[in-house]
Scaffold this active site. Structure first.
Site, short mmCIF file in Angstrom:
data_model
loop_
_atom_site.label_atom_id
_atom_site.label_comp_id
_atom_site.label_asym_id
_atom_site.label_seq_id
_atom_site.Cartn_x
_atom_site.Cartn_y
_atom_site.Cartn_z
N ARG A 39 -18.05 -34.87 -8.51
CA ARG A 39 -17.47 -34.90 -7.24
C ARG A 39 -16.23 -34.42 -7.16
O ARG A 39 -15.57 -33.53 -6.15
CB ARG A 39 -17.49 -36.53 -6.76
CG ARG A 39 -16.90 -36.51 -5.36
CD ARG A 39 -16.96 -37.83 -4.96
NE ARG A 39 -16.60 -39.18 -5.62
CZ ARG A 39 -16.43 -40.17 -5.26
NH1 ARG A 39 -16.90 -40.75 -4.28
NH2 ARG A 39 -16.10 -41.28 -6.35
N TYR A 70 -6.76 -44.21 -10.04
CA TYR A 70 -7.05 -45.35 -11.16
C TYR A 70 -6.82 -44.49 -12.44
O TYR A 70 -6.80 -43.20 -12.60
CB TYR A 70 -8.59 -45.46 -11.11
CG TYR A 70 -9.09 -46.33 -10.07
CD1 TYR A 70 -8.10 -47.31 -9.48
CD2 TYR A 70 -10.36 -46.43 -9.83
CE1 TYR A 70 -8.88 -48.12 -8.72
CE2 TYR A 70 -11.14 -47.05 -8.71
CZ TYR A 70 -10.09 -48.27 -8.24
OH TYR A 70 -10.74 -49.32 -7.28
N ARG A 75 -9.52 -45.75 0.94
CA ARG A 75 -10.00 -47.22 1.25
C ARG A 75 -10.63 -47.16 2.57
O ARG A 75 -11.25 -48.21 2.74
CB ARG A 75 -8.70 -47.90 0.94
CG ARG A 75 -8.37 -48.19 -0.39
CD ARG A 75 -9.08 -48.52 -1.34
NE ARG A 75 -8.94 -48.56 -2.65
CZ ARG A 75 -9.45 -48.88 -3.89
NH1 ARG A 75 -10.92 -48.98 -3.67
NH2 ARG A 75 -9.01 -48.93 -5.09
N TYR A 78 -22.07 -43.58 -13.30
CA TYR A 78 -20.97 -43.14 -12.22
C TYR A 78 -19.73 -42.37 -12.58
O TYR A 78 -19.21 -41.70 -11.78
CB TYR A 78 -20.39 -44.72 -11.84
CG TYR A 78 -19.14 -44.79 -10.86
CD1 TYR A 78 -19.50 -44.25 -9.65
CD2 TYR A 78 -18.06 -45.34 -11.29
CE1 TYR A 78 -18.45 -44.36 -8.66
CE2 TYR A 78 -17.12 -45.37 -10.36
CZ TYR A 78 -17.16 -44.81 -9.00
OH TYR A 78 -16.16 -44.95 -8.14
N GLU A 116 -20.22 -55.62 -3.25
CA GLU A 116 -19.35 -54.76 -2.60
C GLU A 116 -19.66 -55.05 -1.17
O GLU A 116 -20.99 -55.19 -0.66
CB GLU A 116 -19.45 -53.39 -3.03
CG GLU A 116 -18.74 -52.23 -2.47
CD GLU A 116 -18.90 -50.87 -3.35
OE1 GLU A 116 -18.74 -50.97 -4.72
OE2 GLU A 116 -19.14 -50.04 -2.60
#
Ligand code: 3EB
Length: 341
Positions: free
Chosen positions: A156, A209, A222, A149, A329
């Site tokens: 990305r 983060y 979000r 990840y 999730e």
């Protein structure tokens, strides 16, 4: 425009095709263990993972609009477009990127997939990415010292920076989900107008983060409010049991369910401060729930049904979540009609 999501459709149907309305399908998603016998003519993201609780092998979803679509292929992306709205799907085999340096094959494939998406969107004059659905095999596996990840996050973010899009603030709603196997698969919706990004006051923005979650932060908002003509669509990103930037309720499935829903409620509250139509409510959302362990399905469904009622539209699938301590999730969407003005 009347962009509409049809979910929970049987796999082997080709809805609307018989009535000559297949040209009004922007694209779709196939969820489940075995591919449809006759693949649809529109772009489809295949998510080969068990659908839970339906008793059937799988299901499909369809994005339908009431306008005829144009379509094409561009650098491996299958896309359809209706007016100023575009849906595309790209699948990349990481093995083809094993010789690309620096970084891992997954990092290189991720960066290349996003580069191609940005080039397509520039070529189509629809530069704004609204919502992205990312799937990759073995998302929690550590390879060459870095969790996959986190490798994906590097590729990305590099593509966003390379194409001068910035990696904070104005970034799309998204999910990034792990499957047992298969290619890197990315589906996306994009438009001419920018999305209005929505953040969660209970959470640190993911693009901020701290580095304990990887060398690069994830590039997503979000939620996003987007505006097809005369419509307001709310896309809520994958939402998990994270408060601030930390996972809460480890090993507690009902606790993670309730915390995820508290986060969705907070995001909806923020969206309602920004939206142009009447307020969005939790019971009108269409949900997709990813559950790490299929054995947890019954307790997840019971907890969510207690909170949302049995009429809520919820699809459950088994999949891996991007942090090893997250057990589920939840993502969601809803659409409102806007008065013409
Ligand atoms: C989180 O809040 C949980 O990397 O695109 C949710 C939604 C998550 C999107 C992504 C990751 C992504 O950090 C994980």
């Amino acid at each position: 425009m009347n962009l509409q999501l049809f979910t929970g459709l049987p796999l082997q149907d080709l809805p609307f095709a018989a009535s000559g309305e297949a040209d009004q399908v922007l694209g779709g998603v196939w969820l489940g263990g075995s591919p449809p016998l006759r693949p649809p003519v529109w772009p489809v993201q295949a998510i080969a993972t068990p659908v839970l609780g339906t008793g059937s092998a799988g299901m499909q979803e369809i994005w339908r609009c009431n306008e005829a679509c144009t379509e094409g292929r561009f650098e491996g992306i299958a896309w359809r477009r209706a007016g100023n709205l575009l849906y595309g799907v790209i699948d990349l085999d990481e093995a083809a990127f094993s010789a690309v340096l620096p970084g891992s094959p997954l990092q290189a494939a991720s960066q290349e997939a996003y580069r191609r998406i940005f080039r397509l969107l520039e070529a189509q004059g629809l530069p704004h990415l609204w919502r992205v659905w990312n799937y990759l095999a073995g998302i929690n596996q550590e390879v060459d010292g870095l969790e996959r990840y986190r490798q994906f996050n590097i590729g990305r973010q590099d593509a966003f920076l390379e194409y001068a899009r910035g990696a904070t603030g104005n970034v799309p709603a998204a999910c990034a989900i792990g499957l047992a196997s298969g290619p890197l698969s990315i589906a996306f919706m994009a438009g001419r107008e920018p999305a209005v990004p929505v953040e969660n006051p209970r959470q640190v923005s993911a693009y901020n983060y701290p580095s304990e979650y990887g060398p690069r932060s994830p590039t997503f908002s979000r939620a996003a409010l987007v505006y097809p003509p005369a419509q307001e669509v709310l896309f809520i990103s994958g939402t998990a049991s994270i408060v601030g930037h930390q996972t809460v309720h480890p090993d507690d499935v009902p606790g993670q369910c309730r915390e995820s829903m508290a986060n969705i409620a907070a995001v909806v509250g923020e969206a309602n401060r920004l939206c142009r139509s009447p307020e969005f409510t939790l019971d009108e959302l269409s949900y997709r729930v990813y559950i790490r362990h299929a054995a947890d399905f019954a307790v997840v469904r019971e907890t969510l049904t207690d909170m949302l009622g049995s009429a809520a539209e919820i699809i459950y699938v088994q999949a891996d979540i991007c942090r090893h301590d997250l057990l589920l999730e939840i993502e969601a969407m809803a659409s409102h009609t806007l008065g013409s003005c």
